[in-house]
Design a protein around this motif. Structure first.
Motif, short mmCIF file in Angstrom:
data_model
loop_
_atom_site.label_atom_id
_atom_site.label_comp_id
_atom_site.label_asym_id
_atom_site.label_seq_id
_atom_site.Cartn_x
_atom_site.Cartn_y
_atom_site.Cartn_z
N THR A 45 65.34 21.93 -77.64
CA THR A 45 64.75 22.38 -76.39
C THR A 45 63.24 22.62 -76.51
O THR A 45 62.60 22.97 -75.52
CB THR A 45 65.41 23.69 -75.93
N TYR A 50 56.95 15.70 -77.68
CA TYR A 50 56.85 14.61 -76.71
C TYR A 50 55.38 14.37 -76.31
O TYR A 50 54.93 13.24 -76.20
CB TYR A 50 57.66 14.91 -75.44
N PHE A 79 64.23 9.84 -73.34
CA PHE A 79 62.90 10.46 -73.28
C PHE A 79 62.08 10.10 -74.52
O PHE A 79 60.89 9.77 -74.43
CB PHE A 79 63.03 11.99 -73.19
N CYS A 83 58.42 8.03 -74.82
CA CYS A 83 57.20 8.67 -75.34
C CYS A 83 56.66 7.96 -76.58
O CYS A 83 55.62 8.35 -77.10
CB CYS A 83 57.46 10.14 -75.63
N GLN A 111 57.71 7.01 -64.26
CA GLN A 111 56.44 7.41 -64.86
C GLN A 111 55.87 6.31 -65.73
O GLN A 111 56.57 5.76 -66.58
CB GLN A 111 56.62 8.65 -65.75
N SER B 158 58.19 13.40 -61.16
CA SER B 158 58.75 14.45 -62.04
C SER B 158 60.19 14.18 -62.44
O SER B 158 60.71 14.82 -63.35
CB SER B 158 58.67 15.81 -61.33
N HIS B 161 61.09 13.02 -66.12
CA HIS B 161 59.81 12.80 -66.80
C HIS B 161 60.03 12.91 -68.31
O HIS B 161 60.49 13.93 -68.79
CB HIS B 161 58.77 13.82 -66.33
N PRO B 162 59.69 11.84 -69.05
CA PRO B 162 60.05 11.85 -70.47
C PRO B 162 59.30 12.92 -71.28
O PRO B 162 59.83 13.42 -72.28
CB PRO B 162 59.67 10.45 -70.94
N GLU B 163 58.12 13.25 -70.86
CA GLU B 163 57.33 14.21 -71.64
C GLU B 163 57.63 15.66 -71.24
O GLU B 163 57.47 16.57 -72.05
CB GLU B 163 55.83 13.90 -71.42
N PHE B 164 58.08 15.86 -70.00
CA PHE B 164 58.18 17.23 -69.49
C PHE B 164 59.61 17.64 -69.17
O PHE B 164 59.86 18.34 -68.20
CB PHE B 164 57.29 17.38 -68.24
N SER B 165 60.56 17.17 -69.97
CA SER B 165 61.94 17.56 -69.74
C SER B 165 62.39 18.72 -70.62
O SER B 165 63.51 19.21 -70.51
CB SER B 165 62.87 16.36 -69.91
N PHE B 166 61.49 19.16 -71.52
CA PHE B 166 61.78 20.33 -72.34
C PHE B 166 60.55 21.22 -72.38
O PHE B 166 59.95 21.45 -73.42
CB PHE B 166 62.23 19.91 -73.74
N GLU B 236 49.74 15.81 -64.21
CA GLU B 236 50.19 15.45 -65.56
C GLU B 236 49.30 16.15 -66.60
O GLU B 236 49.79 16.64 -67.62
CB GLU B 236 50.18 13.93 -65.76
N ARG B 240 50.71 18.81 -69.22
CA ARG B 240 50.54 18.53 -70.64
C ARG B 240 49.92 19.72 -71.36
O ARG B 240 50.36 20.10 -72.44
CB ARG B 240 49.69 17.27 -70.85
N ASN B 243 52.71 22.20 -71.61
CA ASN B 243 53.73 21.82 -72.59
C ASN B 243 53.24 22.05 -74.02
O ASN B 243 54.00 22.44 -74.90
CB ASN B 243 54.12 20.35 -72.41
N ARG B 244 51.96 21.82 -74.24
CA ARG B 244 51.43 21.97 -75.59
C ARG B 244 51.16 23.43 -75.95
O ARG B 244 51.36 23.83 -77.09
CB ARG B 244 50.12 21.17 -75.74
N TYR B 245 50.68 24.20 -74.98
CA TYR B 245 50.19 25.54 -75.32
C TYR B 245 50.98 26.70 -74.73
O TYR B 245 50.75 27.85 -75.09
CB TYR B 245 48.72 25.67 -74.93
N ARG B 248 56.43 29.72 -76.50
CA ARG B 248 57.85 29.43 -76.66
C ARG B 248 58.52 30.48 -77.55
O ARG B 248 59.69 30.35 -77.89
CB ARG B 248 58.03 28.04 -77.27
N GLU B 275 41.65 17.08 -70.32
CA GLU B 275 42.80 16.19 -70.39
C GLU B 275 42.77 15.20 -69.22
O GLU B 275 42.99 13.98 -69.38
CB GLU B 275 44.08 17.02 -70.35
#
Lengths: 133, 557, 104
Positions: A45, A50, A79, A83, A111, B158, B161-166, B236, B240, B243-245, B248, B275
């Motif tokens: 999770t 990615y 996914f 990526c 996307q 969305s 979205h492969p990058e933002f699914s977690f 995006e 991004r 997602n990076r910062y 968690r 970005e």
């Protein structure tokens, strides 16, 4: 832990292993000549890798092997592939067959990513233009 | 059946939704066969809207931008009958929840949804959720541009979205196209407000880091004016950075509002802009043809201007007091003269807020087919809206709604209560919400009194996650558990109107469940005594402060 | 989970995997929707054993846990916490029926 590689011929050295807290945009010259980068999923999770993968492929132009390690489950495969990952470490049952199927699981994507697949939007534009022409 | 005046799926959209159904069917099979643990399965089912609640599984169905065709609404009723107990709950985020779903049947229920181009994709989980919009979009007299066009563009971008699914945590986006914000854009992870600059160009104000929940915050402006065709590239970039910062390490600090709060909006802006600069001219830039093709599908129905003064309406107004009140509270101006926007109240006296039976859903669909261009909207205040009703049809619509029990003239009034499902259904709740809402609703049921009290928004949450938006209620009520006893904390002065968005302040010690009605009564009495001409409850509160309210409540309780 | 251990008497509960319904472990090691058939642990040690049994029988259910209950003179069990009371006996108000056109 089994290794699944989409391109078994790819030479793997030299290699880099990157924590998902590292800023890949700071790698600079360290990427030169690298053939394998391993990115880590501490939990499946935790999705930071990615973004790292897309930055490596699409921003930095990295063309070598990109491996997903750690908690890598077959349900992430669509996914991961989009990526830019092309090799995977996983001990999950059924991972191999799932990898074979993962590319065709979704015939449509929305996307644009570095995987080069045409998005629904691009395909629609193409259709409209061909109708117009 | 009338044509729809909103986005219609094409074969690409349909293929993706169908493939998602099959993927989910496979995931459910693997769980039932024991190949997936609950820990592995939970995030998978959540990203398809399936929760495990106290008594059963709950399916949260997306109603993108709150817009439904009557065909879709009838189908939802049929799904509720076939796979649930024949009723559903409309939520504050333009979703429909079915409360008694079986896991074994969930794939079939979702497949049935797909028959009418609907889904439950990303209605839960740490992903970009269903994008919400002004429920009057495309009809409101004050609208600059229809926000639903942009909701649909974001919906597609969305989805899976492969990058933002977690992501670190869930991510909610809302869009308004009117200066009178009806989408609460300042309390979303990202709020987008369409406005026209001095040159007359329409673009977005991008607001980031708002939200309710445990740490309520008002969003801050990230970008004053964003050209429309750059929306996806900018989103995006923002996602991004998040997602990076985004944190968690602690689920309670993982929303983007905490990141913005911790690094400051200036630093956040610098990160996003950096970005964005690297990607803005890339593949995410929207081609004019793409925007136009979607916008065309939202073209308003061809309504001809009609008489605004209709004798039958005027006559009924004089002879039926309830109808006259209903015209005032439940009917809003339409951009085309002689037409109106009608809100059907899902808050009849004593009812669970936002619930509708399958038969009621079908009744609403019948009314929309006859009088509202076959279209229904879901509001974030848990009501249903007929966006395009001719003024001359208002008496008939009113009578039809009366038969359904949805004609209560209480929109914006004290019994138009927002309430989360609370401890009766929800696995996260600490206290019940619905029974409290019911008691308040019954107590204040008398319509002329409600109209005398005027605009007053009560919002009730059964826990700190604030699904009932208590922070932004004029009167907010938060249920807490103290040593096994349900107590209710009152707060005053919250608001979501644009430019006035504010978080409520806690009044004092929490009160017991059976004292909530008395407490609200005391608050109302204080207001009625102190109010000056034209003041709403919340205006009086702002002028005189908490002390008189506090005195009255804790004197009375 | 700790707050469920506050009483002395316990039953083991979970939600059934296939349909999500609330179930309790009975003396035969089967999951039942009936609280009156639930196996009752009368002390802390028995509660630990009951929880272990429940976890061993967890294939068709989700996340078993202990529920503190009281026992009346005629043997009727009732959960201590409001949450568990609601889980065991359902909504505390009348939901609208599928064919109803008015809430009553």
């Amino acid at each position: 832990m089994a290794l699944f590689r989409l391109n078994p011929l790819a030479p793997q050295e030299p290699a880099l292993s990157i924590a998902n807290t590292d800023d890949v945009l700071q790698l600079g010259d360290r990427l030169k000549g690298v053939r394998l980068i391993a990115l880590r999923f501490p939990k499946f999770t935790d999705g930071r890798a990615y973004s790292q993968a897309r930055l490596l492929r699409e921003r930095l132009g990295y063309g070598g092997e990109l491996r997903a390690t750690g908690a890598v489950f077959l349900d992430q495969l669509p996914f991961l592939l989009r990526c830019g990952f092309d090799s995977f470490e996983s001990d999950q049952k059924g991972f191999g067959p799932a990898l074979a199927k993962a590319r065709t699981l979704f015939s449509v994507v929305y996307q644009p990513t570095g995987d080069g697949r045409a998005t629904a939007g691009q395909l629609r534009l193409g259709r409209r233009n061909s109708v117009a022409a | 059946m009338p044509d729809t005046h909103f986005y219609r799926y094409d074969d690409y959209d349909r293929a993706l939704v169908a493939e998602r159904v099959e993927q989910f069917r496979d995931q459910v099979q693997r769980r039932l066969a024991g190949e997936l643990t609950e820990e592995q399965f939970k995030p998978l089912r959540l990203t398809n809207g399936l929760y495990l609640q106290l008594h059963a599984y709950m399916l949260r169905i997306a109603i993108p931008y709150g817009t439904l065709s009557t065909r879709q609404l009838r189908h939802l009723a049929a799904i509720a009958r076939k796979y649930d107990r024949g009723y559903g709950h409309f939520t504050t985020r333009q979703n429909l929840q079915l409360n008694w779903i079986k896991l074994e049947q969930a794939p079939d229920a979702i497949a049935m949804l797909a028959e009418v181009d609907m889904h439950a994709i990303q209605t839960s989980g740490n992903v970009i959720r269903n994008v919400t919009a002004d429920h009057f979009a495309g009809a409101a007299a004050d609208e600059i541009e229809d926000p639903r066009v942009w909701c649909e563009i974001i919906r597609q971008w969305s989805t899976l979205h492969p990058e933002f699914s977690f992501l670190p945590r869930k991510f909610k986006i809302a869009i308004t196209g009117s200066p009178n914000d009806r989408a609460a854009v300042r309390v979303h992870d990202i709020g987008l407000r369409l406005w026209a600059n001095e040159a007359g160009e329409v673009g977005f104000e991008v607001i980031v880091g708002g939200g309710l929940g445990r740490t309520p915050m008002i969003g801050k402006t990230l970008r004053e004016f964003l050209p429309k065709d750059e929306l996806l590239a900018y989103l995006e970039a923002t996602l991004r950075v998040y997602n990076r910062y985004g944190r968690r390490d602690n689920i309670y600090k993982a929303r983007i509002k905490i990141l913005v709060h911790e690094i400051g909006v200036e630093k956040m802006r610098a990160e996003v802009e950096a970005e964005y600069a690297a990607t803005k001219d890339g593949a995410l830039k929207l081609a004019p043809e793409t925007i136009e093709a979607i916008a065309r599908q939202f073209a308003p129905p061809p309504l001809r201007p009609k008489r605004t003064k209709v004798p039958e309406v005027e006559a009924l107004k004089l002879e039926n007091r309830a109808f006259a009140l209903w015209l005032k509270s439940n009917v809003a101006p339409h951009r085309v003269p002689g037409h109106a926007i009608v809100t059907a109240s899902l808050k009849p006296a004593g009812a669970p807020p936002g619930d509708a039976s399958a038969a009621q859903m079908e009744g609403v669909a019948d009314i929309a087919d006859a009088f509202s261009q076959g279209e229904v909207r879901v509001s974030h205040e848990q009501n249903l809206v007929f966006p395009h009703v001719a003024v001359e049809s208002l008496p008939e619509v009113y009578r039809a709604l009366e038969r359904l029990g949805f004609a209560e003239a209480n929109i914006g009034k004290i019994t138009d209560i927002i309430a989360c499902p609370g401890l009766d259904y929800c696995a996260l709740a600490n206290a019940r919400s619905i029974p409290v809402a019911q008691r308040i609703s019954n107590h204040f049921a008398e319509l002329s009194r409600q109209h005398d009290i005027g605009d007053l928004k009560i919002k009730i949450s059964g826990c700190i996650n604030a699904c009932g938006h208590h922070h932004v209620g004029h009167i907010g009520i938060l249920g807490v558990d103290k040593n096994g006893v349900e107590l209710y904390q009152l707060s005053l002065g919250g608001d979501v109107d644009f430019g006035r968005t504010a978080l409520g302040t806690i009044l004092g010690p929490a009160v017991e469940a059976d004292k909530v009605v008395e407490a609200v009564d005391a608050l109302v009495a204080t207001y009625l005594e102190a109010r000056q001409a034209g003041e709403r409850f919340v205006d009086t509160y702002r002028r005189i402060g908490a002390a008189p309210f506090k005195e009255r409540v804790y004197g009375a309780v | 989970m700790a707050k469920n251990l506050s009483g002395e008497l316990h039953v083991a509960s979970a939600n059934r995997l296939g349909d999500g319904l609330v179930v309790f472990l009975d003396d035969a090691g089967q999951w039942t929707t009936r609280l009156d058939r639930a196996a009752l642990a009368r002390d802390e040690r028995a509660a630990e054993i009951l929880l272990q049994r429940a976890q061993a029988e967890a294939f068709g259910v989700v996340d078993p846990f202990l529920v503190a209950v009281t026992e009346s003179e005629d043997g009727t069990l009732e959960p201590l916490s409001l949450r568990e009371k609601i889980r065991a006996s359902g909504l505390t108000f009348a939901a609208i029926a599928g064919e109803a056109v008015r809430y009553a």
